[in-house]
Design a protein around this motif. Structure first.
Motif, PDB file in Angstrom:
ATOM      1  N   ASN A   1       5.895  14.422  18.159  1.00 45.27           N
ATOM      2  CA  ASN A   1       5.188  13.265  17.676  1.00 45.27           C
ATOM      3  C   ASN A   1       3.651  12.945  18.050  1.00 45.27           C
ATOM      4  O   ASN A   1       3.046  11.999  17.496  1.00 45.27           O
ATOM      5  CB  ASN A   1       6.011  11.811  18.160  1.00 45.27           C
ATOM      6  N   TYR A   2       3.091  13.961  18.826  1.00 43.57           N
ATOM      7  CA  TYR A   2       1.884  13.814  19.177  1.00 43.57           C
ATOM      8  C   TYR A   2       0.688  13.442  17.909  1.00 43.57           C
ATOM      9  O   TYR A   2      -0.080  12.881  18.188  1.00 43.57           O
ATOM     10  CB  TYR A   2       1.404  14.824  20.120  1.00 43.57           C
ATOM     11  N   ARG A   3       0.891  14.430  16.975  1.00 43.76           N
ATOM     12  CA  ARG A   3       0.010  14.567  15.808  1.00 43.76           C
ATOM     13  C   ARG A   3      -0.160  13.156  15.184  1.00 43.76           C
ATOM     14  O   ARG A   3      -1.218  12.774  14.790  1.00 43.76           O
ATOM     15  CB  ARG A   3       0.222  15.648  14.937  1.00 43.76           C
ATOM     16  N   ALA A   4       1.000  12.628  14.950  1.00 49.59           N
ATOM     17  CA  ALA A   4       1.040  11.236  14.270  1.00 49.59           C
ATOM     18  C   ALA A   4       0.396  10.206  15.171  1.00 49.59           C
ATOM     19  O   ALA A   4      -0.105   9.062  14.719  1.00 49.59           O
ATOM     20  CB  ALA A   4       2.480  11.088  13.891  1.00 49.59           C
ATOM     21  N   ASP A   5       0.969  10.237  16.588  1.00 46.79           N
ATOM     22  CA  ASP A   5       0.690   9.224  17.559  1.00 46.79           C
ATOM     23  C   ASP A   5      -0.207   9.936  18.918  1.00 46.79           C
ATOM     24  O   ASP A   5       0.596  10.209  19.584  1.00 46.79           O
ATOM     25  CB  ASP A   5       1.558   8.477  17.876  1.00 46.79           C
ATOM     26  N   PRO A   6      -1.305  10.257  18.806  1.00 46.86           N
ATOM     27  CA  PRO A   6      -2.041  11.025  19.861  1.00 46.86           C
ATOM     28  C   PRO A   6      -2.108  10.209  21.058  1.00 46.86           C
ATOM     29  O   PRO A   6      -3.510  10.280  21.636  1.00 46.86           O
ATOM     30  CB  PRO A   6      -3.351  11.518  19.344  1.00 46.86           C
ATOM     31  N   SER A   7      -1.052   9.671  21.586  1.00 48.58           N
ATOM     32  CA  SER A   7      -1.239   8.705  22.715  1.00 48.58           C
ATOM     33  C   SER A   7      -0.598   9.499  23.874  1.00 48.58           C
ATOM     34  O   SER A   7      -0.071  10.496  23.799  1.00 48.58           O
ATOM     35  CB  SER A   7      -0.873   7.260  22.576  1.00 48.58           C
ATOM     36  N   VAL A   8      -0.786   8.907  25.003  1.00 50.07           N
ATOM     37  CA  VAL A   8      -0.098   9.467  26.365  1.00 50.07           C
ATOM     38  C   VAL A   8       1.335   9.409  26.303  1.00 50.07           C
ATOM     39  O   VAL A   8       1.883  10.126  27.113  1.00 50.07           O
ATOM     40  CB  VAL A   8      -0.951   8.868  27.485  1.00 50.07           C
ATOM     41  N   VAL A   9       1.691   8.661  25.545  1.00 48.17           N
ATOM     42  CA  VAL A   9       3.365   8.518  25.264  1.00 48.17           C
ATOM     43  C   VAL A   9       3.870   9.872  24.707  1.00 48.17           C
ATOM     44  O   VAL A   9       5.172  10.186  25.384  1.00 48.17           O
ATOM     45  CB  VAL A   9       3.659   7.287  24.463  1.00 48.17           C
ATOM     46  N   ASN A  10       3.088  10.307  23.934  1.00 50.90           N
ATOM     47  CA  ASN A  10       3.757  11.844  23.354  1.00 50.90           C
ATOM     48  C   ASN A  10       3.168  12.903  24.239  1.00 50.90           C
ATOM     49  O   ASN A  10       2.471  13.785  23.765  1.00 50.90           O
ATOM     50  CB  ASN A  10       3.547  11.688  21.898  1.00 50.90           C
TER      51      ASN A  10
ATOM     52  N   VAL B   1      -5.031  17.301  29.059  1.00 52.70           N
ATOM     53  CA  VAL B   1      -4.572  15.977  28.763  1.00 52.70           C
ATOM     54  C   VAL B   1      -5.896  15.547  27.597  1.00 52.70           C
ATOM     55  O   VAL B   1      -6.815  15.623  27.730  1.00 52.70           O
ATOM     56  CB  VAL B   1      -4.865  14.931  30.077  1.00 52.70           C
ATOM     57  N   ARG B   2      -5.349  14.773  26.543  1.00 51.64           N
ATOM     58  CA  ARG B   2      -6.056  14.385  25.512  1.00 51.64           C
ATOM     59  C   ARG B   2      -6.015  13.200  24.862  1.00 51.64           C
ATOM     60  O   ARG B   2      -4.979  13.072  24.251  1.00 51.64           O
ATOM     61  CB  ARG B   2      -6.265  15.646  24.482  1.00 51.64           C
ATOM     62  N   VAL B   3      -6.806  12.139  25.272  1.00 54.16           N
ATOM     63  CA  VAL B   3      -6.201  10.863  24.718  1.00 54.16           C
ATOM     64  C   VAL B   3      -7.681  10.032  24.148  1.00 54.16           C
ATOM     65  O   VAL B   3      -8.710  10.507  24.646  1.00 54.16           O
ATOM     66  CB  VAL B   3      -5.861   9.967  25.979  1.00 54.16           C
ATOM     67  N   PRO B   4      -7.445   9.177  23.452  1.00 60.81           N
ATOM     68  CA  PRO B   4      -8.484   8.303  22.896  1.00 60.81           C
ATOM     69  C   PRO B   4      -8.876   7.456  23.913  1.00 60.81           C
ATOM     70  O   PRO B   4      -7.876   6.936  24.771  1.00 60.81           O
ATOM     71  CB  PRO B   4      -7.989   7.640  21.757  1.00 60.81           C
ATOM     72  N   ALA B   5     -10.113   7.288  24.065  1.00 63.02           N
ATOM     73  CA  ALA B   5     -10.377   6.286  25.373  1.00 63.02           C
ATOM     74  C   ALA B   5     -11.876   5.537  24.678  1.00 63.02           C
ATOM     75  O   ALA B   5     -12.336   5.895  23.728  1.00 63.02           O
ATOM     76  CB  ALA B   5     -10.654   7.181  26.581  1.00 63.02           C
ATOM     77  N   VAL B   6     -12.335   4.776  25.692  1.00 64.52           N
ATOM     78  CA  VAL B   6     -13.432   4.023  25.643  1.00 64.52           C
ATOM     79  C   VAL B   6     -14.309   4.400  26.954  1.00 64.52           C
ATOM     80  O   VAL B   6     -13.960   4.077  27.957  1.00 64.52           O
ATOM     81  CB  VAL B   6     -13.291   2.310  25.445  1.00 64.52           C
ATOM     82  N   ILE B   7     -15.648   4.510  26.626  1.00 67.24           N
ATOM     83  CA  ILE B   7     -16.418   4.677  27.814  1.00 67.24           C
ATOM     84  C   ILE B   7     -17.478   3.774  27.835  1.00 67.24           C
ATOM     85  O   ILE B   7     -18.024   3.452  26.657  1.00 67.24           O
ATOM     86  CB  ILE B   7     -17.015   6.251  27.880  1.00 67.24           C
TER      87      ILE B   7
ATOM     88  N   SER C   1      -1.177  16.729  27.329  1.00 65.93           N
ATOM     89  CA  SER C   1      -1.034  16.290  25.778  1.00 65.93           C
ATOM     90  C   SER C   1      -1.012  17.495  24.969  1.00 65.93           C
ATOM     91  O   SER C   1      -0.200  17.479  23.834  1.00 65.93           O
ATOM     92  CB  SER C   1      -2.085  15.641  25.381  1.00 65.93           C
ATOM     93  N   GLU C   2      -1.418  18.585  25.312  1.00 58.03           N
ATOM     94  CA  GLU C   2      -1.340  19.885  24.450  1.00 58.03           C
ATOM     95  C   GLU C   2      -1.686  21.062  25.343  1.00 58.03           C
ATOM     96  O   GLU C   2      -2.213  21.141  26.394  1.00 58.03           O
ATOM     97  CB  GLU C   2      -2.601  19.783  23.643  1.00 58.03           C
ATOM     98  N   VAL C   3      -1.273  22.004  24.799  1.00 62.10           N
ATOM     99  CA  VAL C   3      -1.495  23.414  25.421  1.00 62.10           C
ATOM    100  C   VAL C   3      -2.213  24.315  24.341  1.00 62.10           C
ATOM    101  O   VAL C   3      -1.649  24.579  22.947  1.00 62.10           O
ATOM    102  CB  VAL C   3      -0.103  24.060  25.712  1.00 62.10           C
TER     103      VAL C   3
END
Length: 410
Positions: free
Chosen positions: A69-78, A103-109, A222-224
């Protein structure tokens, strides 16, 4: 029969040089055309390769393993656990040359003055280099020193957007698996420069274990990213990796992850062939004109040959051999000239004057021409097939001349 072919070959070679000036002009035209085909193909191939390499650098790797499910929802849940067991054995086996779990997640800096949305990467610096995912150049400070490095590395363009600099404190924010805001303050320990400004603005690097702790996902990634060193040879090792990963994980090649890049390869091959055909179609008029003039000048000679019993097929063969000699000499000269002009340019051509336009195409400011044997073979095939086809009509007309009328021609 063999003797007749040998005689036709010698006659064709001698006839070719009866008018040196016309032959040399035609050779110059064919050679220039072949050079243009190969040279432009090398430039286009270099452009395509660079777009692909930049795309794979940002991907990264030639294949990736994700939660389904990561590609549809790239959050840390998946997320997925670190590779182990049979999957780890497949990743360590040839022809896979390197892999990296991230680990690859959307974030705010956020800095003191500005905030931006980014893609936050938790990486292991020791393995990122293997999949060619490290920033190209650190222009200030340093890169991360390990998975537990508590610093942050950002791009030069992002630093400008945030109005921050090396050593300054920033705050990174994302969501943990319970949808709570997870944040931490950190310092910018490095600023990198990438080929594309968009890359500098998008990616920020943190230590993998530090990011796992912040997001409360210890041991999860998140990914390898996986590479075998040649993006054209993914099919050799991808099926074994898919079997080892099992049905609970999704293993996809770069062609599936970035179908745009895959379609570029196909379009480039098709465009190269069309380009070659168009160039040689223009040249073929000159070739036909050369043979027509040869027939016109040697009409009485052809009539005499027919009167002495030379068969029409041998006359047809003789003119086609003349055309073939002309094409082969032009091909040799054109390919040699292309090799001599492309090789010195393989270190790169500076195109920074049009950098912004090139960046829109996913390219950097340096173009690296790529001379491939397949392009030279393709140009050779196009030239010979189309050249002999264009020569058929004047050769056929020469073989069908009436001997009496040809001998009486003044």
């Amino acid at each position: 029969m063999t003797g007749a072919i040998a005689v036709s070959s010698r006659l064709a070679w001698r006839n070719l040089w009866r008018n040196h000036r016309r032959t040399l002009i035609m050779l110059l035209a064919i050679g220039t055309g072949v050079w243009a085909m190969v040279f432009m193909s090398a430039l286009m191939r270099g452009m395509t390769d660079q777009v692909l390499v930049n795309g794979l650098h940002n991907l990264p790797g030639e294949a990736q393993i994700h939660h389904p499910n990561y590609r549809a929802d790239p959050s840390v849940v998946n997320s997925l656990p670190m590779p182990g067991g049979e999957l780890l054995e497949a990743l360590e086996a040839a022809p896979v040359t390197a892999w990296s779990a991230r680990v690859r997640v959307p974030a705010v800096i956020a800095s003191e003055r500005e905030s931006r949305g980014v893609t936050l990467l938790g990486v292991d610096p020791a393995t990122e280099g293997g999949v060619d995912a490290l920033p190209e150049e650190i222009i200030a400070g340093r890169f991360l020193e390990g998975v537990d490095d508590r610093g942050l590395v950002i791009g030069a363009a992002l630093a400008r957007r945030l109005d921050t600099q090396l050593g300054k404190r920033v705050v990174i924010m994302s969501q943990d698996p319970d949808n709570n805001v997870a944040d931490r303050g950190t310092r910018v320990v490095g600023i990198y420069r990438a080929r594309l400004q968009g890359t500098e603005e998008q990616f920020a690097y943190a230590g993998r274990e530090v990011l796992q702790a912040m997001l409360s996902v210890p041991g999860q990634v998140s990914e390898v990213a996986v590479t075998g060193g040649d993006y054209r040879a993914v099919a050799r090792w991808l099926p074994a990796l898919q079997v080892a990963a099992g049905s609970e994980l999704e293993v996809q090649s770069w062609m599936e992850l970035q179908p745009f890049l895959d379609s570029m390869l196909e379009v480039q091959d098709g465009f190269t062939l069309i380009f070659m055909v168009v160039i040689f179609l223009a040249l073929s008029f000159g070739l036909v004109n050369t043979l027509v003039m040869a027939v016109f000048e040697r009409t009485r000679e052809i009539g005499l040959q027919q009167a002495l019993g030379v068969r029409p097929t041998l006359i047809l063969q003789q003119f086609l051999l003349e055309s073939l000699y002309l094409l082969l000499l032009g091909l040799g000269a054109g390919n040699l000239l292309a090799w001599l002009t492309i090789k010195p340019l393989e270190s790169g051509i500076d195109i920074s004057m049009v950098a912004e336009g090139m960046e829109m195409m996913g390219m950097g400011t340096t173009l690296y021409p790529a001379l491939q044997a397949s392009d030279m073979w393709m140009s050779t095939g196009v030239v010979i097939v189309l050249g002999l086809t264009a020569s058929l009509l004047p050769a056929w007309r020469a073989s069908r001349l009436d001997p009496v009328r040809a001998l009486n021609k003044t």
